[in-house]
Write an enzyme that holds these catalytic residues in place. Structure first.
Site, PDB file in Angstrom:
ATOM      1  N   GLY A 149       0.926  -1.200   0.031  1.00 50.62           N
ATOM      2  CA  GLY A 149      -0.243  -0.147  -0.039  1.00 50.62           C
ATOM      3  C   GLY A 149       0.701   1.268   0.054  1.00 50.62           C
ATOM      4  O   GLY A 149       2.072   1.367   0.163  1.00 50.62           O
ATOM      5  N   CYS A 150       0.154   2.488  -0.404  1.00 52.59           N
ATOM      6  CA  CYS A 150       0.878   3.609  -0.486  1.00 52.59           C
ATOM      7  C   CYS A 150       1.517   4.082   0.911  1.00 52.59           C
ATOM      8  O   CYS A 150       2.707   4.398   1.038  1.00 52.59           O
ATOM      9  CB  CYS A 150       0.009   4.688  -1.096  1.00 52.59           C
ATOM     10  SG  CYS A 150      -1.596   4.954  -0.344  1.00 52.59           S
TER      11      CYS A 150
END
Length: 349
Positions: free
Chosen positions: A151-152
């Site tokens: 994920g970011c």
């Protein structure tokens, strides 16, 4: 030998647009089909106006098997809880998978259910998926059939903390504040991304319970910080792109600035996409539009037996935090130079 063939499922979102843009430039991989339940039959520019006139491809409504037929790799830009259901037929068709959702990042089905609010439809695949952070798992990614791109927030926070984990300096409790741009919420308009509100606002969401927490802890545990506690508060900011993370770590009073600098230098020596600026601290504007990350730190004064270490990191949430890292992982699983189509520096300012 001909070029590798790639397909994208979930092709109308912001992340998919970045993957498409870079695949259209790719010297070794041909983007062959783009599947989406939106814009079916329309050119890709209907969702991604920056691609106007650059390709004759159109959005197709395809089953996973149809999308994967004859492909070397399928990249998934699908939402969490949806991506997991399409992976088995793609693997059965013989294609490799790079998944940008959170569906295969965790090893435990119970932890997945607790943080994503649903039972995992294919828990038997969780153990075989490779967590796709190249800076820690490059060799495993090269051999993988299923890669779960991080994920970011997970990417930016880990890059700031990994040097400490590798040197045994990451222990106890860490407090992290992560500030993110609106594109991380996806292409579909929502109250939280409505411009008149977002452009003049700062607000938190999912404080202390964001779904990226368990993957961060799982990955850091595998890289030298097994008993870490992480308290993470995300903040939405008036940016289209970018994430800036600040993590506060308590270290022993004997830890020096040179020790920390050496930890960062040794961790990222030779890494193609992680920079440690020499004369400034990380900035979003320096990485926006690119697959590069910047990391840095500031060491506070001695306070009794400890010191506070502030770790800073910045990425573009759609590129190093999403589509660009997906392309980097795709390059690795296909045995290619991982930097292909990713070395552009983005614009400034």
């Amino acid at each position: 030998m001909g070029r590798f063939k790639a397909a994208i499922m979930g092709g109308s979102g912001y992340g998919a647009g970045e993957m498409i843009r870079r695949l259209l430039l790719h010297p070794e991989v041909e983007l062959t089909r783009v599947a989406s339940i939106d814009f079916v039959g329309e050119p890709l520019a209907a969702a991604h106006p920056n691609l106007e006139g650059l390709t004759d491809l159109r959005f197709e409504n395809l089953s996973p098997a149809e999308a994967a037929k004859g492909m070397d790799v399928v990249l998934l830009g699908l939402p969490h809880k949806v991506a997991a259901s399409v992976v088995p037929p793609i693997l059965e068709a013989g294609a490799k998978v790079v998944d940008l959702s959170g569906d295969f990042r965790l090893k435990s089905a119970a932890v997945y259910e607790a943080h994503y609010g649903a039972k995992h439809p294919h828990p038997e695949l969780l153990g075989s998926a490779i967590y796709g952070l190249p800076e820690t798992s490059r060799d495993a990614i090269r051999k993988a059939r299923l890669v779960a791109s991080p994920g970011c927030f997970a990417t930016v926070i880990q890059l700031g903390l990994l040097p400490l984990a590798k040197k045994g300096l990451l222990k106890g409790s860490v407090e992290t504040l992560g500030i993110t741009g609106s594109s991380g919420s996806g292409a579909a308009p929502q109250a939280g991304t409505h411009h008149p509100v977002r452009a003049v606002n700062l607000k938190t969401y999912k404080p202390l319970k964001h779904q990226h927490l368990p993957e961060i802890l799982e990955s850091l545990a595998a890289n030298g910080a097994p008993d870490l506690k992480l308290h993470f508060v995300p903040v939405s900011a008036p940016l289209s792109r970018g994430i800036f993370a600040t993590s506060f770590v308590t270290v022993d009073a004997s830890v020096t600035k040179d020790q920390v600098a050496e930890a960062y230098a040794s961790m990222f020596a030779g890494e193609p996409f992680v920079r440690v600026p020499k004369s400034r601290l990380p900035e979003v504007v320096a990485v926006s539009g690119s697959n590069y990350a910047e990391v840095g730190f500031e060491l506070g004064p001695v306070e009794g037996t400890t010191r506070t270490l502030a770790c800073f990191s910045a990425i573009d949430n759609l590129i190093k935090g999403g589509a660009g890292q997906g392309i980097q992982n795709m390059n690795l699983v296909l045995g290619l130079d991982e930097t292909l189509t990713l070395k552009d520096a983005g614009g400034f300012p």
